[in-house]
Write an enzyme that holds these catalytic residues in place. Structure first.
Site, PDB file in Angstrom:
ATOM      1  N   HIS A  65     -11.013   4.638  18.455  1.00  0.00           N
ATOM      2  CA  HIS A  65     -10.361   3.455  19.031  1.00  0.00           C
ATOM      3  C   HIS A  65     -10.935   3.064  20.394  1.00  0.00           C
ATOM      4  O   HIS A  65     -11.000   1.885  20.711  1.00  0.00           O
ATOM      5  CB  HIS A  65      -8.839   3.652  19.077  1.00  0.00           C
ATOM      6  CG  HIS A  65      -8.227   3.627  17.710  1.00  0.00           C
ATOM      7  ND1 HIS A  65      -7.827   4.765  17.044  1.00  0.00           N
ATOM      8  CD2 HIS A  65      -7.995   2.594  16.860  1.00  0.00           C
ATOM      9  CE1 HIS A  65      -7.363   4.438  15.848  1.00  0.00           C
ATOM     10  NE2 HIS A  65      -7.454   3.134  15.707  1.00  0.00           N
ATOM     11  N   ASP A  69      -9.820  -4.773  12.439  1.00  0.00           N
ATOM     12  CA  ASP A  69      -9.782  -3.370  12.023  1.00  0.00           C
ATOM     13  C   ASP A  69      -9.151  -3.271  10.633  1.00  0.00           C
ATOM     14  O   ASP A  69      -8.065  -2.724  10.465  1.00  0.00           O
ATOM     15  CB  ASP A  69      -8.970  -2.579  13.065  1.00  0.00           C
ATOM     16  CG  ASP A  69      -9.150  -1.070  12.887  1.00  0.00           C
ATOM     17  OD1 ASP A  69     -10.037  -0.661  12.131  1.00  0.00           O
ATOM     18  OD2 ASP A  69      -8.387  -0.313  13.529  1.00  0.00           O
ATOM     19  N   ASP A  88      -1.267   0.365  13.187  1.00  0.00           N
ATOM     20  CA  ASP A  88      -0.903   1.633  13.819  1.00  0.00           C
ATOM     21  C   ASP A  88      -0.777   1.509  15.337  1.00  0.00           C
ATOM     22  O   ASP A  88      -0.311   2.440  16.001  1.00  0.00           O
ATOM     23  CB  ASP A  88      -1.916   2.727  13.458  1.00  0.00           C
ATOM     24  CG  ASP A  88      -3.352   2.337  13.779  1.00  0.00           C
ATOM     25  OD1 ASP A  88      -3.555   1.530  14.708  1.00  0.00           O
ATOM     26  OD2 ASP A  88      -4.277   2.832  13.104  1.00  0.00           O
ATOM     27  N   ASP A 101      -0.765 -12.189   6.107  1.00  0.00           N
ATOM     28  CA  ASP A 101      -2.138 -11.868   5.719  1.00  0.00           C
ATOM     29  C   ASP A 101      -3.070 -12.679   6.610  1.00  0.00           C
ATOM     30  O   ASP A 101      -2.806 -13.837   6.945  1.00  0.00           O
ATOM     31  CB  ASP A 101      -2.364 -12.056   4.221  1.00  0.00           C
ATOM     32  CG  ASP A 101      -2.648 -13.481   3.829  1.00  0.00           C
ATOM     33  OD1 ASP A 101      -3.819 -13.887   3.839  1.00  0.00           O
ATOM     34  OD2 ASP A 101      -1.668 -14.183   3.519  1.00  0.00           O
ATOM     35  N   ALA A 102      -4.136 -12.012   7.040  1.00  0.00           N
ATOM     36  CA  ALA A 102      -4.977 -12.550   8.106  1.00  0.00           C
ATOM     37  C   ALA A 102      -5.602 -13.886   7.723  1.00  0.00           C
ATOM     38  O   ALA A 102      -5.697 -14.791   8.560  1.00  0.00           O
ATOM     39  CB  ALA A 102      -6.062 -11.536   8.442  1.00  0.00           C
ATOM     40  N   GLN A 140       0.830  -1.198   0.000  1.00  0.00           N
ATOM     41  CA  GLN A 140       0.000   0.000   0.000  1.00  0.00           C
ATOM     42  C   GLN A 140       0.872   1.259   0.000  1.00  0.00           C
ATOM     43  O   GLN A 140       2.082   1.191   0.193  1.00  0.00           O
ATOM     44  CB  GLN A 140      -0.914   0.018   1.227  1.00  0.00           C
ATOM     45  CG  GLN A 140      -0.158  -0.070   2.543  1.00  0.00           C
ATOM     46  CD  GLN A 140      -1.031  -0.527   3.691  1.00  0.00           C
ATOM     47  OE1 GLN A 140      -2.253  -0.477   3.606  1.00  0.00           O
ATOM     48  NE2 GLN A 140      -0.413  -0.977   4.772  1.00  0.00           N
ATOM     49  N   ASP A 154      -0.708  -7.845  11.161  1.00  0.00           N
ATOM     50  CA  ASP A 154      -0.894  -6.827  10.126  1.00  0.00           C
ATOM     51  C   ASP A 154      -0.070  -7.237   8.913  1.00  0.00           C
ATOM     52  O   ASP A 154       1.070  -7.674   9.054  1.00  0.00           O
ATOM     53  CB  ASP A 154      -0.477  -5.439  10.617  1.00  0.00           C
ATOM     54  CG  ASP A 154      -0.931  -4.343   9.648  1.00  0.00           C
ATOM     55  OD1 ASP A 154      -1.919  -3.671   9.962  1.00  0.00           O
ATOM     56  OD2 ASP A 154      -0.291  -4.176   8.591  1.00  0.00           O
TER      57      ASP A 154
END
Lengths: 505, 539
Positions: A269, A365, A293, A347-348, A239, A313
């Site tokens: 959050h 998220d 983040d 990757d999830a 990204q 992530d």
């Protein structure tokens, strides 16, 4: 006093170098507050360091015994290059420098010392051409008027029309031009003068190229696509990561989509984590999918009962950035470096397929389902895999786009979780930079009611929490198709609904 | 795999295509690799022309399965299920798989042939049974409907069509056609829906999978005597867009257009599927990055070490109350006399004919029409950009002689699309099959690459810069082609009868190359063998 034109030229150069000197100072101060935040502090320290460096420069001029004119030319060239390139350098190196402050104050010191040398040298060059009282009077008049001009030009013309990078190149060019002019007026026409003229022209070309390429530098840092100044921009294999900052508001954009604003991210959050997690006082292990983040993790760590957080992530660049950049670490309270936190870059979907541990709570998220690849992370197939890592009775919460803008998309996430065998408790919150935002809390079993919020929250209390679960008629449930890999209904709802509003989240 | 690796500049392609440099926007240094892939042609030709040495040793198993396509693998699987585990499977290629062959590289697995299976209906318990065994069907819901494993269902979006310079969603033409065309298409689809539910005078479905479970109503079988194109005209379906779509579907499934396949076969394509699922519409399909290679892989796993590759069976004769097969094992460099109590010949009928004997080689078994195909796998740095609808699983270009391409990474669950493999299909049906086979055999890799890239360029102007590798495979006898008469003139049904202890199992025997047909034929042959060995009346 026969050389009146020479005198005039030299005096006007005072005017130019004074303007340049103050512009560099303003550029450094502005950049420091963009990049490091806290503008009062940044401006104050930048001005302090700059002025004292000028003092050092003036003091050093005392060690110059002869050749003032030659040194003055050299100093002009040096100030032109260092000052002219300073904004571009600071922008480009912000993300790479191990300690940005060392670089920033190093540059300020160097420019300050050089600028501090200028006036004393010029005074000595002019001392035989003017009476002392006139000399002092005129030099300082030009100096202060130059400063006034700079302080007016900077906010009114330079920043809005040229931008920081181009402005500093422009003033670098002016400094070098003053050097060349001095060379012409005071030079002896010898070999030294000729070679210095060559150097000066080379520097002019260099700074001119920088000035011309400023557009490219800005485009590279995507300054043109964001209304606020871009302080960081990088493409990872996954990204485009862009940070912007204006007036103390730090914003993260992924692929051009706003992820948070530091002004109100606490609302987002706190609402993401606590309405669910605060109902599990015995939860120990928490899973976070996405959220590189570290801001959701910051909220999770407010609960003393949590022993271990696994954050998955995709992008190592994101987690690296939010572990290493001072501003960002300050924002997430260093959550990613907590001994309770394990960061995994994967990757999830694949991670879930291989995961063997069980979690008491999961926070999902992900970026909004704006394309078919991302839409797969919101499918029944995904939630079934997620369900397999949840301990009996555990819950998960899913960020679910805006129930106001994308009402069907929001309720589609809820419907998808229900179709995957979850009981759901959808809720929403107002986040000024996002608008109305929605979440779905889900569990295989009914979730206990008792809420125990951790101390230190800025937004949530028991009453606020209770009100979030009520949906007014304009956001209330609408019938939708569950999102499956083979229908991608969510992406279709999302595209249709978000395309009606001009700004995307 | 017989892969010739090489590299050449794009200028080379342009020159080979006779298009001149400008057509490709020649870029110095831009290059890709690849080569021709496929069956060892020397071995294939030697099989055709004879010349294998006589056997020098002997082996024996209770049963021998010849041919490792889906029908052979299905026969082997069924033998195991019936408790007959002493069998051997022999395959000409290095690995069993047949038309379900697949490959893999660093980017993805990819198909070389068949790449999906439509959801089965009640007609084919063999398929639902296999799907339950392999976990494709995970359970049944309260109504008894199968719940499919979602990852295996073809992900959305499934199809798009490049027409008039844009990609549109779906394959049925929608844009740039008049209201008349649209209503003609709607009328046609409604007619097909009606036929899907129709039954013949014997109470059986008008069109079923497998073919043999269809009605024998003479009024329906008469449809096998005319071409699909003739039927469409007779029924007043003259819309250009509709006829393009019908022709595309025939070429996609049979390797020949609507003016070559029978009306019965053409209608079977549209009206034979009555699939059902709890979590997908009935017309869905299951697919994998390797296409049906995934299914072939699971069946191979079941076969364990009982498959031998690079084995050419060149003679099958009765012997001592059993059967004797002469087998050339290319890896051993020797021929073996393989004795078995029964043999399943799971090979195309023209191949079976050569094995059984000279009288068969000239007989009806050799009379089939086989469509030649070209399949290419293009490895790209990223998905090529195009105008209009986003990439789908199946991507078809209206003004192309190819069938378009299937995206091998479409089923990927990775959230960020990256490098990909496109599987490009083209039936070589512009000239008669024998000529097309000869022409294809002489054609070089460069020439295929040039043609493929030129074909893709209008839809994806930047594609040439993304290509890292192109591998090309020509299937000389890709599939039996259901020309008029082939399915219902009685010949096909006679060919399925066993020759003593030699049983036949191949999708040919159903008249069309379908996974379901092959599975059913193989399963049936295994059951016939079991019955024969148990001393009951044979098939």
């Amino acid at each position: 006093m026969t050389d009146r034109p020479t005198r005039l030229l030299l005096l006007s150069s005072v005017f130019v170098i004074a303007t340049c000197g103050l512009v560099y100072e303003l550029v450094a101060g502005t950049l420091a507050s963009y990049l490091l935040g806290d503008s009062v502090m940044q401006f104050s320290t930048v001005i302090g360091v700059y002025l004292s460096a000028m003092g050092v420069g003036s003091w050093l001029s005392g060690f110059v015994v002869r050749g003032e004119a030659r040194l003055f030319v050299r100093v002009q060239f040096l100030v032109g290059v260092v000052g002219g390139c300073s904004a571009a350098l600071l922008f480009l190196l912000f993300a790479h420098a191990a300690s940005f402050r060392v670089l920033l104050y190093g540059l300020i010191l160097l420019v300050g010392i050089l600028v501090g040398l200028e006036i004393p040298l010029l005074l000595r060059i002019l001392k035989d051409r003017l009476e002392f009282k006139d000399l002092v009077a005129r030099v300082f008049t030009f100096d202060y008027i130059g400063a006034l001009l700079a302080s007016l030009l900077f906010p009114l013309v330079l920043v809005p029309h040229l931008g920081l990078v181009r402005s500093s190149f422009l003033f670098g060019i002016l400094n070098v031009a003053v050097g060349l002019l001095t060379l012409r007026v005071l030079g002896d026409g010898g070999r030294w003068s000729a070679s210095m003229r060559g150097v000066g022209i080379l520097l002019l070309a260099l700074l001119g190229a920088g000035f011309a390429a400023s557009g490219k530098i800005m485009a590279w840092s995507e300054q043109s696509t964001f209304s606020d100044p871009v302080i960081f921009a990088r493409s990872s294999p996954y990204q485009r990561i862009v940070l912007t900052r204006a007036a103390g508001d730090l914003r993260l954009h992924l692929n051009g989509n706003l992820q948070f604003s530091s002004r109100d991210e606490y609302r987002y959050h706190e609402a993401l984590v606590h309405p669910g997690l605060a109902r599990f006082p015995r939860a120990r292990d928490v899973l976070v999918l996405g959220g590189g983040d570290g801001l959701a993790v910051r909220e999770i760590l407010r609960h003393d009962n949590i022993r271990h957080v696994v954050l998955v992530d995709l992008d190592p660049e994101m987690t690296r950035l939010f572990r290493s950049q001072e501003l960002l670490v300050k924002l997430n309270a260093g959550s990613l470096d907590s001994p309770k936190v394990t960061v995994v870059n994967a990757d999830a979907f694949s991670w879930l397929a291989a995961a063997t541990n069980q979690f008491d709570f999961a926070v999902v998220d992900f970026p909004d389902p704006s394309n078919f690849s991302l839409g797969k992370l919101y499918t029944t197939a995904f939630y079934e895999r997620l369900g397999r890592v949840l301990a009996p009775g555990a819950a998960c919460v899913i960020q679910s786009t805006s129930p106001m803008v994308a009402r069907r998309a929001f309720w589609c996430v809820d419907q998808t979780l229900r179709a995957s065998g979850f009981v759901t408790e959808p809720y929403h919150v107002y986040v000024p930079s996002f608008g109305e935002w929605g979440y779905v809390l889900a569990s295989r079993e009914p979730i206990p009611d008792h809420l125990r919020l951790p101390p230190g929250l800025r937004f949530l209390d028991a009453d606020t929490c209770a009100s979030m679960f009520r949906f007014p008629p304009d956001m209330d449930r609408v019938p939708t198709e569950p999102n499956r890999l083979n229908n991608q209904s969510l992406v279709r709802y999302f595209e249709e609904e978000w395309s009606k509003v001009t700004t995307t989240p | 795999m017989n892969t010739r690796r090489r590299t050449f500049l794009k200028a080379g392609i342009a020159a080979a295509a006779g298009l001149g440099g400008s057509a490709f926007g020649v870029r110095a240094g831009g290059s890709f690799t690849g080569g021709m892939v496929g069956v060892d042609s020397a071995l294939g030709h030697r099989f055709r022309d004879g010349g294998f040495p006589e056997p020098t040793s002997s082996e024996a198993t209770e049963i021998l399965v010849v041919g490792g396509g889906i029908s052979g693998l299905a026969a082997a699987r069924e033998l195991d299920r019936l408790g007959l585990r002493d069998w051997k499977l022999l395959e000409l290629e290095p690995e069993a798989g047949g038309n379900a062959a697949s490959g893999r590289n660093a980017v993805s697995e990819f198909p070389w042939g068949a790449h999906y299976v439509p959801l089965p209906g009640h007609d084919t318990p063999e398929v639902t049974g296999l799907f339950e065994e392999l976990g494709i069907i995970v359970r049944r819901d309260a109504r008894g409907l199968p719940v499919y494993r979602e990852e295996f269902l073809c992900h959305d979006p499934q199809e798009r069509l490049f027409v008039d310079g844009r990609w549109q969603e779906g394959l049925v033409p929608q844009f740039g056609i008049g209201a008349a065309e649209r209503s003609a298409i709607a009328a046609f689809l409604a007619r097909m829906e009606e036929l899907r539910g129709a039954r013949g005078n014997d109470g059986k479905p008008a069109f079923a999978v497998p073919v043999d479970r269809s009605s024998r109503d003479p009024a329906l079988l008469a449809l096998d005597r005319e071409t699909f194109a003739a039927w469409l005209t007779r029924e007043g379906f003259t819309s250009t867009a509709l006829r393009w779509y019908a022709d595309y579907c025939c070429r996609d499934d049979f390797g020949a257009g609507m003016d070559r396949v029978s009306a019965w076969a053409g209608l079977h394509y549209f009206a034979s599927r009555r699939g059902e699922a709890a979590n997908a519409p009935g017309h869905s399909v299951v697919t994998w990055p390797s296409g049906n290679g995934w299914l072939a892989g699971r069946l191979r796993e079941g076969a364990g070490g009982r498959c031998s590759g690079r084995a050419a069976v060149f003679r099958v004769v009765p012997a001592d109350g059993g059967v004797e097969a002469w087998v050339w094992h290319a890896d051993r460099g020797a021929s073996v006399r393989h004795r078995a109590k029964a043999v399943v010949l799971a090979v195309p009928q023209f191949v079976a004919a050569r094995m059984i004997g000279p009288e068969e080689a000239a007989g009806p078994r050799a009379g089939g029409v086989y469509a030649p195909w070209m399949v290419a796998n293009l490895t790209l740095r990223s998905m090529p950009l195009g105008r209009g609808a986003p990439p789908a699983w199946d991507n078809v270009m209206r003004d192309s002689r190819s069938l378009g391409y299937v995206v091998a990474t479409h089923q990927s669950l990775h959230p960020v699309p990256r490098a990909t493999v496109l599987t490009y299909y083209q039936p070589l049906d512009e000239i008669p099959p024998a000529e097309a086979r000869r022409a294809a055999a002489e054609r070089g890799w460069e020439s295929w690459c040039a043609q493929i890239l030129a074909d893709l360029r209008p839809a994806h102007p930047g594609i040439a810069d993304l290509v890292e590798r192109i591998d090309v495979r020509v299937w000389g006898h890709g599939m039996a082609c259901p020309v008029p008469g082939w399915i219902w003139d009685g010949r096909r049904e006679r060919l399925a009868r066993p020759h003593g202890r030699v049983h036949f199992a191949h999708s040919d025997l159903g008249g069309m190359s379908l996974f379901e047909e092959a599975l059913v034929q193989g399963t049936r042959a295994a059951r016939d063998v079991a019955a024969q060995l148990a001393g009951k009346a044979g098939a």
